[in-house]
Design an enzyme around this catalytic site. Structure first.
Site, PDB file in Angstrom:
ATOM      1  CG  HIS A   5      -0.372  -0.023   1.964  1.00 39.64           C
ATOM      2  ND1 HIS A   5       0.186   1.264   3.150  1.00 39.64           N
ATOM      3  CD2 HIS A   5      -0.474  -1.124   3.228  1.00 39.64           C
ATOM      4  CE1 HIS A   5       1.167  -0.005   4.048  1.00 39.64           C
ATOM      5  NE2 HIS A   5       0.290  -0.956   4.497  1.00 39.64           N
ATOM      6  CG  HIS A  41       4.401  -1.526   1.874  1.00 39.18           C
ATOM      7  ND1 HIS A  41       2.881  -1.776   1.805  1.00 39.18           N
ATOM      8  CD2 HIS A  41       5.190  -2.468   2.684  1.00 39.18           C
ATOM      9  CE1 HIS A  41       2.800  -2.415   3.386  1.00 39.18           C
ATOM     10  NE2 HIS A  41       4.065  -3.001   3.978  1.00 39.18           N
ATOM     11  CB  CYS A  63       0.864 -11.563  17.856  1.00 42.04           C
ATOM     12  SG  CYS A  63      -0.631 -11.580  16.474  1.00 42.04           S
ATOM     13  CB  CYS A  88       3.801  -9.282  15.619  1.00 42.86           C
ATOM     14  SG  CYS A  88       1.690  -8.255  15.889  1.00 42.86           S
ATOM     15  CB  CYS A 135      -2.135  -9.247  18.736  1.00 48.70           C
ATOM     16  SG  CYS A 135      -1.456  -7.999  17.411  1.00 48.70           S
ATOM     17  CG  HIS A 188      -2.195  -8.947  13.517  1.00 43.80           C
ATOM     18  ND1 HIS A 188      -0.635  -7.803  14.378  1.00 43.80           N
ATOM     19  CD2 HIS A 188      -1.494  -8.600  12.333  1.00 43.80           C
ATOM     20  CE1 HIS A 188       0.245  -7.649  13.394  1.00 43.80           C
ATOM     21  NE2 HIS A 188      -0.204  -8.029  11.978  1.00 43.80           N
ATOM     22  CE  LYS A 216       2.080   1.238  10.763  1.00 41.12           C
ATOM     23  NZ  LYS A 216       2.318   0.049  11.097  1.00 41.12           N
ATOM     24  CE  LYS A 246       1.439  -5.714   4.536  1.00 38.58           C
ATOM     25  NZ  LYS A 246       3.052  -7.280   3.654  1.00 38.58           N
TER      26      LYS A 246
HETATM   27  O1  ME8 Z   1       8.258  -5.048   8.435  1.00 38.07           O
HETATM   28  N1  ME8 Z   1       3.855   4.658   6.809  1.00 38.07           N
HETATM   29  O2  ME8 Z   1       7.666  -5.218   6.390  1.00 38.07           O
HETATM   30  P1  ME8 Z   1       6.419  -4.870   6.084  1.00 38.07           P
HETATM   31  C1  ME8 Z   1       4.957   4.563   6.455  1.00 38.07           C
HETATM   32  N2  ME8 Z   1       9.881  -7.833   6.551  1.00 38.07           N
HETATM   33  N3  ME8 Z   1       5.472   3.628   6.032  1.00 38.07           N
HETATM   34  C2  ME8 Z   1       4.971   2.220   6.016  1.00 38.07           C
HETATM   35  C3  ME8 Z   1       3.515   2.432   6.515  1.00 38.07           C
HETATM   36  C4  ME8 Z   1       2.935   2.930   6.922  1.00 38.07           C
HETATM   37  N4  ME8 Z   1       1.097   3.986   7.176  1.00 38.07           N
HETATM   38  N5  ME8 Z   1       2.986   1.196   6.310  1.00 38.07           N
HETATM   39  C5  ME8 Z   1       4.277   0.310   6.183  1.00 38.07           C
HETATM   40  C6  ME8 Z   1       8.595  -6.264   7.115  1.00 38.07           C
HETATM   41  N6  ME8 Z   1       5.292   0.954   5.654  1.00 38.07           N
HETATM   42  C7  ME8 Z   1       9.411  -6.761   7.400  1.00 38.07           C
HETATM   43  C8  ME8 Z   1      10.861  -6.202   7.164  1.00 38.07           C
HETATM   44  S1  ME8 Z   1      13.201  -5.453   6.495  1.00 38.07           S
HETATM   45  C9  ME8 Z   1      14.840  -6.688   7.509  1.00 38.07           C
HETATM   46  C10 ME8 Z   1      12.004  -7.080   7.215  1.00 38.07           C
HETATM   47  C11 ME8 Z   1       6.502   0.527   5.315  1.00 38.07           C
HETATM   48  O3  ME8 Z   1       5.994  -5.148   4.260  1.00 38.07           O
HETATM   49  C12 ME8 Z   1       7.408   1.130   6.342  1.00 38.07           C
HETATM   50  O4  ME8 Z   1       8.980   1.178   5.864  1.00 38.07           O
HETATM   51  O5  ME8 Z   1       5.415  -5.248   7.172  1.00 38.07           O
HETATM   52  C13 ME8 Z   1       7.423  -0.066   7.039  1.00 38.07           C
HETATM   53  O6  ME8 Z   1       9.472  -0.208   7.602  1.00 38.07           O
HETATM   54  C14 ME8 Z   1       7.426  -1.107   6.094  1.00 38.07           C
HETATM   55  O7  ME8 Z   1       6.597  -0.987   5.244  1.00 38.07           O
HETATM   56  C15 ME8 Z   1       7.268  -2.850   6.655  1.00 38.07           C
HETATM   57  O8  ME8 Z   1       6.884  -3.492   5.551  1.00 38.07           O
END
Ligand code: ME8
Length: 669
Positions: free
Chosen positions: A18, A21, A126, A129, A145, A148, A295, A298
């Site tokens: 979204h 990301h 969880c 998470c 949690c 979730h 917030k 997904k």
């Molecule tokens: O955490 N606002 O993956 P993830 C701003 N796989 N940035 C956001 C956001 C939001 N509302 N939502 C997501 C993971 N992000 C792990 C990471 S790294 C070695 C492993 C962005 O798919 C932000 O960069 O949950 C956040 O840290 C990341 O997406 C989380 O992506």
């Protein structure tokens, strides 16, 4: 010239990504593009984090095998990055053999060194998470949690542990000695306090699910989350002996969301210390994009799809909004209204108008070639001076990862150039035969050229068009930081006036039309239907074409441009309240009324295309709004001196009148 290695988190391909990301990835892309522009040897890595119980569960829910399931989502992620024009150099998937091999080796190495040992884990877990909660944390949230909305599970199993605790002192020292390491600086203390609370050893293997990288020496165990995920930053470079690893490690920036900053500034550096490798220079935890409803996640399903936004508003508007709206590091509310507001004010009004009015003046006042500068006044020297200042501060803000500040700097120059044009009034200089007009026109063109270079990392669609529009010599792809020097545009360069770069938008993406712009309604099927009625001149309603031509003429007379109207152009329209003193049908023309109007002392005749909507006796005595300074037009042998305003939608037309009593002749502003 140095090297620059930047990474994004590797995202979970459990569902489509979204706008959150996209935010991280667009920011990393802008920084990578900036460093390439600077001439740095740049490497930009992104990818996907594909293992774990959550992924296994998502696949099962979709009736697929895990790899088959993530393959589909990863294809969608690559497509999203293509649409957002993300210039990553490498895309790592944790399911690739090149990654799995490195993780197996790292795990074995840490075990042989004694940094990984076998223990037993019990805790509140969880699956959403993919994290255990400590007893205190679990109790605080009622063993449920909140993110979730599911109960925590009590889990116990044999597991391998990583000795985080053994490195706490060294890590603390590193953070204290390297103020740059944790970014933004406001988060540093938070990380130090976390260390001071005491680091517990970290569970790094699981035996309760299969979807992971097998621990080479322990059948039944798979590597659990953080070692697998974090080590992507080096596995992708070919750690331990790949050429890229030697060339790019340590990373210059790991860009992450604030919720995973801790993993990147505590677990990750400790893994690297245990491996005897250098630590990344900076880890930057940016804030969240938050919706009014909370917030984005997904799991909650309240997500904003970046593809839809690009479709509606264009790529540059979306990229610009993400990077400009929120100070990089802070949380910020996301709304489509804010996107539209930002696009219209900064892109359509400020930058778009600057470009379009400059180009059309270059065309009309200099025959479409950039003139050589001539006579100067002191104020003319302020422009190159400010440009130099802006280039410097833009660069230093970008180096400091302050992208929003960097863009605000660029807009200082945009604003100053617009003001410069208003003050220098090239149209008046030209009329007076003053050769300074060439100095002003040159600076306008050079300003556009220089802005295109600074905006190259962000406005990936329009910056090249800006560069080409002033006839800058080399292809835009060859532009370097050297091109930020003022004065490089050769006089004589051919100017190209194209479509406005940034049309104004309504919420939902429709173009905003003005009475003077050729809008979608003028070209059947060329644009989305407009929702709201807009005021438009109805005086010459015989043929829509005439109105359109007239509109453009008005804009030109006011030094503006086709499509967009500057405030000066608008002010040159003389809109007045008029009293209709007489009306009659025009013989042989079903749509026309011949009106006599009183403009507070002055009587005039105008011909208006309103006869299908108003009978003559209905308009006599009414106060209407008339544009009085149009060139007269002869319609059916009658000289029409003015145009009255009416609002129109579908088949309906109503006159624009005043809300309250005001004498005829009053100015409408
Ligand atoms: O955490 N606002 O993956 P993830 C701003 N796989 N940035 C956001 C956001 C939001 N509302 N939502 C997501 C993971 N992000 C792990 C990471 S790294 C070695 C492993 C962005 O798919 C932000 O960069 O949950 C956040 O840290 C990341 O997406 C989380 O992506």
């Amino acid at each position: 010239m140095g090297k620059f290695y930047i990474t994004t988190p590797i995202y979970y391909p459990s569902a489509n990504l979204h706008i959150g990301h996209a935010y991280t990835t667009v920011a990393a892309d802008a920084l990578a593009r900036f460093h390439r522009l600077r001439g740095d040897d740049t490497w930009f890595l992104t990818g996907t984090d594909e293992h774990g119980q959550k992924m296994e569960q998502a696949a099962r829910a979709a009736g697929k095998e895990p790899l088959e399931f993530v393959d589909g989502i990863v294809a969608g992620i690559r497509e999203l990055w293509r649409v957002l024009d993300i210039t990553y150099d490498d895309f790592i998937r944790t399911t690739e053999p090149r990654h799995q091999k490195v993780i197996g080796d790292i795990f074995t190495r840490l075990w042989q060194k004694g940094d990984i040992y076998l223990g037993r884990y019990e805790g509140w877990y969880c699956t959403g998470c993919e994290a255990y909660y400590t007893e205190t944390q679990a109790k605080d949230i009622g063993y449920h949690c909140p993110d979730h909305d599911k109960p925590l599970e009590r889990v116990g199993e044999d597991a391998y542990f990583f000795r985080l605790s053994a490195y706490a002192g060294r890590l603390r020292e590193h953070i204290e000695r390297n103020p740059e390491f944790v970014q933004p600086p406001s988060r540093r203390q938070e990380m130090l306090s976390f260390i001071d609370q005491g680091l517990e050893d970290l569970c790094v293997s699981r035996s309760s699910f299969r979807w992971g990288i097998p621990v080479p020496f322990a059948p039944g165990h798979v590597v659990y989350v953080w070692i697998d995920a974090l080590c992507n930053y080096i596995s992708a470079l070919g750690y331990p002996d790949g050429e890229r690893y030697r060339r790019y490690w340590p990373a210059d920036v790991h860009l992450v969301g604030k919720e995973i900053l801790r993993f990147h500034t505590i677990i990750w550096p400790i893994i690297l210390m245990a491996l005897g490798e250098p630590l990344p220079r900076r880890v930057f935890g940016h804030g969240w994009l938050v919706l009014e409803s909370g917030k984005m996640s997904k799991t909650r399903g309240n997500v904003v799809d970046p593809l839809v936004l690009v479709e509606r508003y264009g790529l540059d508007a979306v990229r610009y909004f993400l990077l400009r709206e929120i100070p990089f590091g802070a949380d910020g509310y996301y709304s489509e209204e804010a996107l539209v507001r930002r696009t219209n004010s900064d892109l359509a009004n400020d930058l778009g108008n600057l470009v379009h009015r400059s180009l059309s003046m270059l065309k009309r006042f200099a025959g479409g070639r950039v003139p050589a500068p001539a006579r100067r006044e002191p104020v003319d020297d302020e422009i190159p001076a400010l440009a130099g200042e802006v280039v410097e501060s833009f660069a230093s803000s970008m180096e400091d990862l302050q992208i929003s500040t960097a863009l605000a700097e660029v807009w200082r120059l945009v604003g100053r150039l617009n003001k410069y044009i208003d003050e220098a009034a090239p149209w008046a200089l030209r009329r007076a035969g003053d050769e300074r007009v060439n100095t002003v026109l040159y600076q306008m063109a050079e300003g556009i050229r220089l802005l295109s270079v600074l905006l190259k990392p962000v406005l990936v669609r329009s910056a090249p068009l800006m560069w080409e529009s002033v006839g800058a010599p080399r292809p835009f792809t060859e532009v370097t930081w050297e091109d930020t020097r003022w004065g490089l545009l050769p006089p004589g360069s051919p100017v190209k006036v194209g479509e406005p770069l940034f049309p104004r938008r309504e919420l939902g993406g429709a173009l905003v039309t003005t009475p003077h712009a050729a809008g979608p309604e003028d070209k059947p099927g060329a644009g989305p239907a407009r929702e709201a009625a807009t005021a438009r001149p109805a005086g010459q309603a015989e043929a829509g074409k005439v109105e359109q031509d007239r509109g453009i003429r008005v804009a030109e007379a006011g030094e503006g441009e086709e499509g967009l109207v500057s405030i000066d152009a608008f002010r040159r329209l003389d809109l007045r309240v008029a009293r209709v003193t007489g009306a009659e049908r025009v013989p042989g023309a079903d749509r026309l009324l011949r009106l006599r109007i009183d403009l507070g002392g002055e009587e005039r005749e105008i011909v208006a295309g309103i006869a299908e909507h108003y009978r003559p006796e209905e308009v006599v005595g009414r106060s209407v709004v008339v544009i009085t300074n149009l060139q007269p037009a002869r319609i059916r042998g009658i000289e029409s001196r003015g145009m009255l305003l009416a609002a129109q939608e579908g088949g309906r037309l109503v006159l624009v009148t005043t809300d309250g009593d005001i004498p005829a002749g009053a100015r409408v502003t």
